[in-house]
Motif scaffolding. Structure first.
Motif, PDB file in Angstrom:
ATOM      1  N   PHE A 114      -4.548  -5.589   7.353  1.00  0.00           N
ATOM      2  CA  PHE A 114      -6.021  -5.229   7.327  1.00  0.00           C
ATOM      3  C   PHE A 114      -6.743  -5.837   6.211  1.00  0.00           C
ATOM      4  N   TRP A 131      -7.240   0.415  12.575  1.00  0.00           N
ATOM      5  CA  TRP A 131      -6.307   0.037  11.757  1.00  0.00           C
ATOM      6  C   TRP A 131      -5.713   1.045  11.101  1.00  0.00           C
ATOM      7  N   THR A 148      -9.758  -8.501   6.964  1.00  0.00           N
ATOM      8  CA  THR A 148     -11.293  -8.009   6.399  1.00  0.00           C
ATOM      9  C   THR A 148     -11.683  -8.997   5.247  1.00  0.00           C
ATOM     10  N   PHE A 180      -9.660   2.262   4.300  1.00  0.00           N
ATOM     11  CA  PHE A 180      -8.527   2.406   4.769  1.00  0.00           C
ATOM     12  C   PHE A 180      -7.195   3.011   4.286  1.00  0.00           C
ATOM     13  N   THR A 239     -13.152  -0.985  13.470  1.00  0.00           N
ATOM     14  CA  THR A 239     -12.071  -1.890  13.304  1.00  0.00           C
ATOM     15  C   THR A 239     -11.209  -1.205  12.153  1.00  0.00           C
TER      16      THR A 239
END
Length: 262
Positions: A86, A18, A90, A132, A14
């Protein structure tokens, strides 16, 4: 540490989807800037004179025909919304997924303790948000390299620094939601991320609800404000850090006393 590694492994797919999606989108827009530059010069004045629309998107502060203005109003917006979504998703899944997946009973029987599980889960969320951010920024830097230009380093660092605070604030609030709920509230968390963005837009154009700026983290992390002024509002960032602390402590208190579903 084992639990942290497990969380990163479970969320790696994931995370990459993203990060690559948002990163490629931002880098692609930067690469398109050269081809759009000429046409945007003619539209810059019109964009800056569109009243509430210009104020909401920061086009009254920056010239969108320049790289700084284009990044601060267009690219920064995509990065902010993508990062917040995101982080929200999360945070909302970290604790509640154990009850929803009926793995909670097994997890709490491990020689870790509920408190240790809670904090490793939170650290896992923080690490995923940082990863991220790091991956996405690499794509953005690649975009700058592709056009042979880059923004002033200090301002760029300030922007991405407060963006990280914003993402952690949204993630922490959704982590609190995860501590309360027995199911993953993904829809609620994504809706919260978008609602906070709408609140930022509204408080910029409607004076009567200006105080919403103290609620939404999009306000202190707004790209147009930062790139126009070259500085951040430390007091507003302090509010964001306070919200993070309160959310985590509240989540710890709730999770420590709840009867967890098997």
């Amino acid at each position: 540490m084992t639990l942290l590694k497990h969380e990163i492994k479970m969320n790696l797919k994931t995370l990459l989807i993203w990060a690559f999606s948002v990163g490629i989108l931002c880098a692609g827009c930067i690469l398109l800037f050269e081809s759009l530059e000429e046409s945007m010069r003619g539209m810059a004045d019109a964009y800056s004179d569109m009243g509430a629309f210009s104020a909401a998107l920061g086009m009254d502060q920056l010239n969108v025909s320049t790289l700084k203005g284009f990044y601060g109003t267009e690219v920064a917006l995509m990065f902010a919304i993508g990062g917040a979504m995101f982080a929200a998703m999360t945070g909302a899944a970290m604790l509640s997924k154990e009850e929803e997946g009926h793995t909670c009973e097994f997890l709490v029987t491990l020689p870790l303790g509920r408190r240790s599980i809670f904090w490793w889960k939170y650290v896992g969320m923080v690490v995923l948000v940082i990863l991220f951010h790091f991956i996405t920024v690499l794509f953005i830097l690649a975009g700058f390299a592709g056009i042979g230009e880059i923004l002033e380093g200090k301002t760029l660092a300030l922007y991405h620094g407060v963006q990280l605070v914003m993402q952690l604030e949204v993630g922490s609030v959704c982590f609190l939601i995860s501590a309360i709920s027995k199911r993953r509230q993904i829809g609620v968390s994504l809706g919260l991320a978008m609602l906070l963005y709408v609140a930022d837009l509204l408080c910029r154009v409607i004076p009567d609800i200006e105080n919403l700026k103290y609620i939404t983290p999009y306000y202190f992390s707004n790209g147009a404000d930062i790139f126009a002024k070259g500085q951040i509002e430390t007091g507003m960032v302090g509010i964001g850090l306070t919200v993070i602390l309160i959310s985590v402590l509240a989540a710890a208190a709730v999770y420590g006393k709840r009867d967890l579903a098997a």
